[in-house]
Scaffold this active site. Structure first.
Site, mmCIF file in Angstrom:
data_model
loop_
_atom_site.group_PDB
_atom_site.id
_atom_site.type_symbol
_atom_site.label_atom_id
_atom_site.label_comp_id
_atom_site.label_asym_id
_atom_site.label_seq_id
_atom_site.Cartn_x
_atom_site.Cartn_y
_atom_site.Cartn_z
ATOM 1 N N GLY A 13 54.680 48.672 55.054
ATOM 2 C CA GLY A 13 54.410 50.061 55.403
ATOM 3 C C GLY A 13 52.928 50.382 55.520
ATOM 4 N N ASP A 35 52.779 42.818 43.820
ATOM 5 C CA ASP A 35 53.128 41.515 44.396
ATOM 6 C C ASP A 35 52.596 40.342 43.581
ATOM 7 O OD1 ASP A 35 54.468 42.750 46.431
ATOM 8 O OD2 ASP A 35 53.083 42.168 48.029
ATOM 9 N N TRP A 54 64.629 38.786 46.147
ATOM 10 C CA TRP A 54 63.200 39.073 46.011
ATOM 11 C C TRP A 54 62.929 40.576 45.949
ATOM 12 C CZ3 TRP A 54 59.870 35.440 44.747
ATOM 13 C CH2 TRP A 54 60.143 34.107 45.070
ATOM 14 N N THR A 142 54.471 33.328 51.825
ATOM 15 C CA THR A 142 54.426 32.046 51.128
ATOM 16 C C THR A 142 55.815 31.406 51.144
ATOM 17 O OG1 THR A 142 52.736 32.986 49.692
ATOM 18 C CG2 THR A 142 53.709 30.914 48.987
#
Length: 200
Positions: A13, A35, A54, A142
């Site tokens: 966003g 994060d 996740w 990742t």
């Protein structure tokens, strides 16, 4: 004076972009990125939807994140120095009135009760489904997104967590993520400056 800003919102966003612009212009400003508290991939469960989970609060070490925020609250000067943030010198006549700002940025900020009371100001960036999916498809992670992850897990979890957040009736300023980066930054920066002036 200590001042804590929450910048939450949908994946892709513009949370990190906004945060990075603010830390360059706000005085004595540190940041905690949610994060950075993801658990290791082998600790992430596979859900009923068939995807690694996740985009849920249990994928994050929220206790460690909360302790990091508490570390800033206890001693913002020490926290800033340990994170390489240069501090402005306090004024000679009012050394105790130095402003210290912490930005806490992440996609599930307002879904974790132990953190809810710490924010002096809370923002939440939204973008519609089509734009969010487009932005997500251009990002390199990742751990790459497997096919179908956005529609099968990411977006449904966003809708679920946003509804939970809205049901708590928190005092959050919603930001339109379709506006330009400059427009969003200017709106938030002006709002923060007004809030800080009202507290002096």
């Amino acid at each position: 004076m200590k001042y804590i800003i929450g910048i939450g919102g949908v994946t892709n966003g513009g949370k990190t972009t906004l945060t990075n612009k603010l830390i360059k212009t706000l005085p004595n400003c540190c940041v905690v990125h949610q994060d950075e508290f993801f658990k290791k991939p082998d600790q992430i469960e596979v859900g009923e939807d068939g995807f690694k989970q996740w985009d849920v609060i249990t994928a994050l070490d929220m206790e460690a994140m909360t302790n990091t925020v508490k570390g800033w609250i206890e001693n913002p000067v020490k926290f800033a120095r340990s994170h390489g943030v240069s501090l402005s010198a306090p004024s000679e006549d009012k050394p105790d009135e130095q402003i210290h700002i912490l930005i806490v940025e992440g996609f599930l900020l307002y879904n974790y009760p132990p953190l809810l009371d710490i924010f002096d100001k809370s923002y939440y960036i939204t973008v519609p489904y089509i734009e969010c999916k487009r932005r997500r498809s251009t990002r390199q992670y990742t751990v790459p997104d497997p096919p179908g992850l956005f529609d099968g897990h990411v977006w449904p979890m966003y809708l679920k967590h946003r509804k939970q957040m809205e049901d708590m009736d928190l005092n959050i300023v919603y930001l339109d993520g379709l506006k330009t980066k400059e427009e969003i930054y200017n709106q938030v920066y002006e709002d923060i400056q007004n809030n800080l002036l009202n507290r002096l």
